[in-house]
Design a protein around this motif. Structure first.
Motif, PDB file in Angstrom:
ATOM      1  N   HIS A 197      44.736  46.991  38.145  1.00 29.12           N
ATOM      2  CA  HIS A 197      45.561  47.908  37.345  1.00 29.12           C
ATOM      3  C   HIS A 197      45.115  47.986  35.895  1.00 29.12           C
ATOM      4  O   HIS A 197      45.586  48.843  35.145  1.00 29.12           O
ATOM      5  CB  HIS A 197      47.045  47.516  37.425  1.00 29.12           C
ATOM      6  CG  HIS A 197      47.397  46.263  36.696  1.00 29.12           C
ATOM      7  ND1 HIS A 197      47.345  45.021  37.287  1.00 29.12           N
ATOM      8  CD2 HIS A 197      47.805  46.045  35.423  1.00 29.12           C
ATOM      9  CE1 HIS A 197      47.709  44.111  36.412  1.00 29.12           C
ATOM     10  NE2 HIS A 197      47.996  44.693  35.270  1.00 29.12           N
ATOM     11  N   GLU A 198      44.199  47.090  35.473  1.00 34.01           N
ATOM     12  CA  GLU A 198      43.670  47.154  34.114  1.00 34.01           C
ATOM     13  C   GLU A 198      42.314  47.852  34.054  1.00 34.01           C
ATOM     14  O   GLU A 198      41.686  47.877  32.994  1.00 34.01           O
ATOM     15  CB  GLU A 198      43.532  45.733  33.546  1.00 34.01           C
ATOM     16  CG  GLU A 198      44.865  45.033  33.302  1.00 34.01           C
ATOM     17  CD  GLU A 198      44.683  43.652  32.712  1.00 34.01           C
ATOM     18  OE1 GLU A 198      43.522  43.263  32.450  1.00 34.01           O
ATOM     19  OE2 GLU A 198      45.700  42.951  32.516  1.00 34.01           O
ATOM     20  N   TYR A 236      50.225  52.624  39.513  1.00 33.22           N
ATOM     21  CA  TYR A 236      50.733  51.534  40.343  1.00 33.22           C
ATOM     22  C   TYR A 236      50.049  50.218  39.960  1.00 33.22           C
ATOM     23  O   TYR A 236      48.876  50.204  39.575  1.00 33.22           O
ATOM     24  CB  TYR A 236      50.479  51.870  41.812  1.00 33.22           C
ATOM     25  CG  TYR A 236      50.989  50.833  42.785  1.00 33.22           C
ATOM     26  CD1 TYR A 236      52.336  50.471  42.796  1.00 33.22           C
ATOM     27  CD2 TYR A 236      50.140  50.227  43.695  1.00 33.22           C
ATOM     28  CE1 TYR A 236      52.804  49.527  43.690  1.00 33.22           C
ATOM     29  CE2 TYR A 236      50.597  49.277  44.595  1.00 33.22           C
ATOM     30  CZ  TYR A 236      51.932  48.938  44.591  1.00 33.22           C
ATOM     31  OH  TYR A 236      52.390  47.997  45.473  1.00 33.22           O
ATOM     32  N   ARG A 237      50.741  49.091  40.116  1.00 35.85           N
ATOM     33  CA  ARG A 237      50.210  47.820  39.641  1.00 35.85           C
ATOM     34  C   ARG A 237      49.176  47.208  40.583  1.00 35.85           C
ATOM     35  O   ARG A 237      48.362  46.397  40.171  1.00 35.85           O
ATOM     36  CB  ARG A 237      51.350  46.822  39.429  1.00 35.85           C
ATOM     37  CG  ARG A 237      50.889  45.603  38.644  1.00 35.85           C
ATOM     38  CD  ARG A 237      51.980  44.562  38.520  1.00 35.85           C
ATOM     39  NE  ARG A 237      51.527  43.458  37.691  1.00 35.85           N
ATOM     40  CZ  ARG A 237      50.734  42.485  38.098  1.00 35.85           C
ATOM     41  NH1 ARG A 237      50.292  42.479  39.347  1.00 35.85           N
ATOM     42  NH2 ARG A 237      50.353  41.524  37.280  1.00 35.85           N
ATOM     43  N   TRP A 238      49.191  47.528  41.868  1.00 39.27           N
ATOM     44  CA  TRP A 238      48.260  46.969  42.849  1.00 39.27           C
ATOM     45  C   TRP A 238      48.256  45.446  42.816  1.00 39.27           C
ATOM     46  O   TRP A 238      47.265  44.825  42.442  1.00 39.27           O
ATOM     47  CB  TRP A 238      46.839  47.516  42.643  1.00 39.27           C
ATOM     48  CG  TRP A 238      46.731  48.989  42.821  1.00 39.27           C
ATOM     49  CD1 TRP A 238      46.538  49.909  41.847  1.00 39.27           C
ATOM     50  CD2 TRP A 238      46.859  49.721  44.044  1.00 39.27           C
ATOM     51  NE1 TRP A 238      46.533  51.174  42.376  1.00 39.27           N
ATOM     52  CE2 TRP A 238      46.730  51.095  43.732  1.00 39.27           C
ATOM     53  CE3 TRP A 238      47.075  49.353  45.376  1.00 39.27           C
ATOM     54  CZ2 TRP A 238      46.804  52.106  44.700  1.00 39.27           C
ATOM     55  CZ3 TRP A 238      47.155  50.340  46.335  1.00 39.27           C
ATOM     56  CH2 TRP A 238      47.021  51.701  45.995  1.00 39.27           C
ATOM     57  N   PRO A 239      49.362  44.804  43.238  1.00 39.98           N
ATOM     58  CA  PRO A 239      49.418  43.337  43.221  1.00 39.98           C
ATOM     59  C   PRO A 239      48.376  42.687  44.119  1.00 39.98           C
ATOM     60  O   PRO A 239      47.965  41.556  43.875  1.00 39.98           O
ATOM     61  CB  PRO A 239      50.846  43.024  43.704  1.00 39.98           C
ATOM     62  CG  PRO A 239      51.273  44.260  44.441  1.00 39.98           C
ATOM     63  CD  PRO A 239      50.611  45.405  43.738  1.00 39.98           C
ATOM     64  N   ILE A 281      57.371  43.809  40.527  1.00 39.31           N
ATOM     65  CA  ILE A 281      56.178  44.640  40.487  1.00 39.31           C
ATOM     66  C   ILE A 281      56.548  46.014  39.942  1.00 39.31           C
ATOM     67  O   ILE A 281      57.379  46.707  40.522  1.00 39.31           O
ATOM     68  CB  ILE A 281      55.567  44.806  41.893  1.00 39.31           C
ATOM     69  CG1 ILE A 281      55.173  43.441  42.452  1.00 39.31           C
ATOM     70  CG2 ILE A 281      54.374  45.743  41.870  1.00 39.31           C
ATOM     71  CD1 ILE A 281      54.799  43.489  43.912  1.00 39.31           C
ATOM     72  N   ALA A 284      55.906  52.019  38.235  1.00 40.43           N
ATOM     73  CA  ALA A 284      55.488  53.078  37.311  1.00 40.43           C
ATOM     74  C   ALA A 284      56.077  54.419  37.711  1.00 40.43           C
ATOM     75  O   ALA A 284      57.281  54.604  37.690  1.00 40.43           O
ATOM     76  CB  ALA A 284      53.967  53.125  37.234  1.00 40.43           C
TER      77      ALA A 284
END
Length: 414
Positions: A197-198, A236-239, A281, A284
């Protein structure tokens, strides 16, 4: 203390591009480029390296880069998953054992440190090592010496150790689960692999690569991604990081073969945060309960003005219980087009709710909020011949919310 290796510079070196091509690494984010460049710079210098990053970020590529870019590239490279080896056999696997050292030891066996002499050992999930094994590993790092299980003979080895973990090792040190002296020995150089996510637009680039690879491998029609789907991917963060993205994209490539993947298609495959378990989580841009509630308030606000117009047109008549309120609303959009309602000021919501439910002819039985919502959903399903996705778009709520409300209201799903 960890050694700082400078990686500043706006221009991506050619050596980074060559490494990315060799190891099929996809992405151009500055954080990823920095991590690759650090691996290249430390490769010719025989220092221990600790690779940190979340699970699924691709940490396993970096020890290979280090090994193949250094002077040990013609020697053995052995990767060991420390978390997959039982505690009772980990010492034997790493350092070997003598015949009869324990039950089942029917012959003398070499361990990884003896086998990899002159080469590189990659210790993945190094935080999983037992404390006794950590003490043995520390001795190898300090002096290159080790002893096989069941032996008193000291042997020497010349290996480079690269370790990786997704655990906060300093936190493990504070809890007494990891040796502090071993931590500083392993982390002479730190390489931080960024979470997905970064990495910005790398998410979309990876998704296209996974989709194309799936279509080529299984000979399915290719898929494309809508602008909204691409935005949702990046928000989306995609854990689960790259592993999770690959899993989701392959499902989309299978079930949406030959079509454009929409934002809704993507969201339906993403897990919903379970706040009862402390799951925070961030979703977004993805629909939440609060967003759906906001849309229902907007619907009620719009219905207030529509009912006022209907009362005037019908001489004060109002929809009664059992009568479809939506059937009386004029100018509904054509099938498949979303209904857009004006925003309702928060301060007026209580009054709007009261007026919508009770501002009817005095002899009429007012519709409750539940009845109004049920009728609106039933009418949307009828207008769209049972197509739930189109009905959800027209109502301005997510398909998941629609499915839940169909079940709660006992409506037919046909």
């Amino acid at each position: 203390m960890p050694t700082d290796i400078a990686t500043s510079g706006a221009e991506v070196p050619r050596e980074v591009e060559r490494v990315k091509q060799r190891f099929s690494i996809v992405g151009n984010s500055p954080a990823l480029t920095d991590a690759i460049l650090r691996a290249i710079k430390v490769a010719p210098i025989d220092l221990s390296v600790l690779i940190i990053g979340e699970s699924g970020t691709g940490k396993e590529f970096f020890p290979q880069i280090i090994h193949n870019s250094g002077s040990r590239k013609h020697k053995k490279y052995i990767a060991v998953n420390c978390g997959a080896i039982p505690e009772g056999t980990i010492d034997s696997e790493l350092f070997g054992h003598e015949k009869g050292a324990f039950t089942g030891a029917v012959a003398t066996r070499k361990g990884y440190f003896e086998e990899a002499d002159g080469g590189t050992i990659f210790l993945d999930e190094v935080a999983e090592l037992p404390l006794t094994t950590q003490a043995r590993l520390l001795r190898v790092l300090e002096s290159g010496e080790f002893m096989k299980v069941g032996s008193s003979v000291v042997q020497r080895t010349n290996v480079r150790i690269v370790a990786a973990t997704n655990v906060d090792l300093m936190g493990a040190v504070r809890k007494g689960k990891f040796r502090e002296d071993l931590y500083y020995r392993l982390s002479t150089v730190l390489i931080n692999v960024p979470p997905l996510h970064e990495r910005g637009e790398d998410v979309v680039t990876l998704a296209r690569r996974f989709a194309a690879g799936f279509s080529e491998k299984y000979m399915t029609r290719p898929i494309t991604f809508s602008d909204d789907a691409r935005r949702a991917m990046m928000l989306y963060r995609w854990p689960g990081n790259v592993r999770q993205l690959k899993n989701i994209v392959e499902q989309l490539a299978l079930f949406n073969a030959g079509s454009e993947v929409s934002r809704t298609d993507l969201i339906e495959l993403l897990p919903t945060p379970d706040r009862s378990k402390g799951d925070s989580i961030p979703m977004a841009d993805i629909h939440t309960y609060e967003q759906d509630r906001e849309l229902l308030w907007q619907t009620l606000f719009a219905m207030k003005s529509e009912i006022a117009e209907l009362r005037a047109a019908l001489g004060g008549a109002a929809p009664r219980r059992g009568e479809s309120a939506c059937a009386l609303l004029p100018n509904l959009p054509p099938r498949g087009e979303p209904t857009i309602f004006p925003a309702a000021p928060a301060a007026t919501r209580g009054g709007i709710l009261s007026e919508v439910l009770n501002d009817t002819a005095s002899d009429a039985t007012p519709l409750s909020l539940e009845d109004t919502e049920r009728e609106a959903i039933a009418e949307a399903l009828r207008r769209n011949n049972g197509d739930k996705r189109r009905a959800a778009e027209q109502l301005g709520i997510s398909p998941r919310t629609l499915y839940r409300k169909i079940h709660d209201f006992g409506l037919s799903e046909s």
